[in-house]
Write a protein that holds these residues in place. Structure first.
Motif, short mmCIF file in Angstrom:
data_model
loop_
_atom_site.label_atom_id
_atom_site.label_comp_id
_atom_site.label_asym_id
_atom_site.label_seq_id
_atom_site.Cartn_x
_atom_site.Cartn_y
_atom_site.Cartn_z
N ILE A 1 0.83 -1.22 0.00
CA ILE A 1 0.00 0.00 0.00
C ILE A 1 0.86 1.26 0.00
O ILE A 1 0.48 2.27 -0.59
CB ILE A 1 -1.06 0.03 1.13
CG1 ILE A 1 -0.45 -0.10 2.51
CG2 ILE A 1 -2.11 -1.02 0.90
CD1 ILE A 1 -1.46 -0.06 3.66
N LYS B 1 -0.66 2.09 -3.30
CA LYS B 1 -1.98 2.58 -2.88
C LYS B 1 -1.82 3.63 -1.78
O LYS B 1 -2.35 3.49 -0.68
CB LYS B 1 -2.85 1.41 -2.35
CG LYS B 1 -3.11 0.31 -3.35
CD LYS B 1 -4.05 0.78 -4.41
CE LYS B 1 -4.32 -0.32 -5.42
NZ LYS B 1 -5.08 0.14 -6.55
N ASN C 1 -13.86 0.23 1.58
CA ASN C 1 -12.93 0.40 0.47
C ASN C 1 -11.58 -0.26 0.76
O ASN C 1 -10.95 -0.83 -0.14
CB ASN C 1 -12.72 1.87 0.13
CG ASN C 1 -13.90 2.47 -0.59
OD1 ASN C 1 -14.84 1.77 -0.96
ND2 ASN C 1 -13.87 3.77 -0.79
N LYS C 2 -11.14 -0.19 2.02
CA LYS C 2 -9.89 -0.85 2.40
C LYS C 2 -10.00 -2.35 2.21
O LYS C 2 -9.07 -3.00 1.72
CB LYS C 2 -9.52 -0.51 3.85
CG LYS C 2 -9.05 0.90 4.04
CD LYS C 2 -8.74 1.18 5.50
CE LYS C 2 -8.29 2.62 5.68
NZ LYS C 2 -7.99 2.93 7.08
N VAL D 1 -7.58 -5.56 9.33
CA VAL D 1 -7.52 -4.28 8.62
C VAL D 1 -7.13 -3.13 9.55
O VAL D 1 -6.50 -2.17 9.12
CB VAL D 1 -8.84 -3.99 7.87
CG1 VAL D 1 -9.97 -3.68 8.82
CG2 VAL D 1 -8.65 -2.90 6.83
N VAL E 1 -13.47 1.85 5.60
CA VAL E 1 -13.15 0.46 5.90
C VAL E 1 -13.59 -0.45 4.75
O VAL E 1 -12.85 -1.36 4.35
CB VAL E 1 -13.80 0.01 7.24
CG1 VAL E 1 -13.62 -1.48 7.46
CG2 VAL E 1 -13.19 0.79 8.40
N LYS F 1 -9.20 5.96 2.83
CA LYS F 1 -10.39 5.23 2.40
C LYS F 1 -11.23 4.76 3.58
O LYS F 1 -10.75 4.62 4.70
CB LYS F 1 -9.99 4.00 1.57
CG LYS F 1 -9.15 4.28 0.37
CD LYS F 1 -9.96 4.91 -0.72
CE LYS F 1 -9.15 5.03 -2.01
NZ LYS F 1 -9.84 5.75 -3.02
N ILE G 1 -9.74 -3.11 -1.41
CA ILE G 1 -8.36 -2.97 -1.88
C ILE G 1 -7.54 -4.21 -1.51
O ILE G 1 -6.76 -4.71 -2.33
CB ILE G 1 -7.71 -1.68 -1.31
CG1 ILE G 1 -8.34 -0.45 -1.98
CG2 ILE G 1 -6.19 -1.69 -1.50
CD1 ILE G 1 -7.96 0.87 -1.34
N PHE H 1 -4.65 4.70 0.41
CA PHE H 1 -5.32 3.65 1.19
C PHE H 1 -5.80 4.16 2.55
O PHE H 1 -6.90 3.88 2.98
CB PHE H 1 -4.35 2.47 1.39
CG PHE H 1 -4.91 1.32 2.19
CD1 PHE H 1 -5.63 0.32 1.56
CD2 PHE H 1 -4.70 1.23 3.57
CE1 PHE H 1 -6.14 -0.75 2.29
CE2 PHE H 1 -5.20 0.17 4.29
CZ PHE H 1 -5.93 -0.83 3.66
N TYR H 2 -4.96 4.95 3.20
CA TYR H 2 -5.24 5.40 4.56
C TYR H 2 -6.43 6.36 4.63
O TYR H 2 -7.02 6.52 5.69
CB TYR H 2 -4.00 6.05 5.17
CG TYR H 2 -2.82 5.11 5.20
CD1 TYR H 2 -2.80 4.03 6.08
CD2 TYR H 2 -1.73 5.28 4.35
CE1 TYR H 2 -1.72 3.15 6.12
CE2 TYR H 2 -0.65 4.40 4.38
CZ TYR H 2 -0.66 3.34 5.27
OH TYR H 2 0.40 2.47 5.29
N GLU I 1 -3.34 1.06 9.57
CA GLU I 1 -3.65 2.46 9.83
C GLU I 1 -2.36 3.26 9.83
O GLU I 1 -1.33 2.77 10.26
CB GLU I 1 -4.38 2.63 11.17
CG GLU I 1 -5.75 1.98 11.23
CD GLU I 1 -6.74 2.57 10.25
OE1 GLU I 1 -6.70 3.80 10.02
OE2 GLU I 1 -7.56 1.81 9.70
N LYS J 1 -8.06 -9.14 5.84
CA LYS J 1 -9.27 -8.33 6.09
C LYS J 1 -9.61 -8.30 7.59
O LYS J 1 -10.01 -7.26 8.11
CB LYS J 1 -10.47 -8.91 5.33
CG LYS J 1 -10.50 -8.56 3.87
CD LYS J 1 -11.75 -9.20 3.28
CE LYS J 1 -12.05 -8.76 1.88
NZ LYS J 1 -13.30 -9.37 1.38
#
Length: 131
Positions: free
Chosen positions: A53, A57, A67-68, A125, A65, A63, A71, A60-61, A129, A122
């Motif tokens: 990421i 990406k 969307n994460k 997740v 949850v 987005k 991804i 990513f941070y 962060e 997942k």
């Protein structure tokens, strides 16, 4: 059993998940081989995804949850280079006999392997962060 195979089995530990006489060979492989390897390699998978990421990406941070999670799934399913790197981290901890079983049914086992890994990442997740 050669020294490498013995060492790998010691490091990986016991089978994870339920199996019984009606379990398919893929299910047995999943619980006896894949799950222990995924558990053992968990920190490496997290570090690898963090690297992914940060390289590809960067947003990513920011987005949600949902969307994460998407991804994570897309990275493993659609980015072939990343997927192959993750597969290598798993296959490298197979014994010779397990590898022989794997190559007989690699398509089905790859699907199981990647689905387990997607669910594992997942479920963690919150570790992805920004600090």
């Amino acid at each position: 059993m050669d020294q490498r195979d013995k060492l790998i089995k010691e490091i990986r530990g016991e089978s994870l998940g339920d199996t019984n006489v009606q379990s398919s060979s893929d299910e047995l492989f999943q619980n006896q081989v894949l799950r222990p390897i995924l558990q053992l390699q968990n920190d490496l998978f997290i570090a690898s995804f963090l690297n992914y990421i940060n390289k590809y990406k960067r947003d990513f941070y920011t987005k949600s949850v949902e969307n994460k999670l998407a991804i994570i799934e897309n990275a493993i399913q659609k980015d072939i280079k990343f997927r192959n790197a993750l597969k290598g981290m798993i296959i490298g901890l197979f014994t010779n006999d397990e590898y022989a079983l794997y190559i007989q049914n690699s398509s089905s086992l790859n699907k199981r392997m990647m689905n387990l890994l997607i669910e594992r990442l997942k479920s963690q997740v919150q570790l992805f962060e920004k600090e």
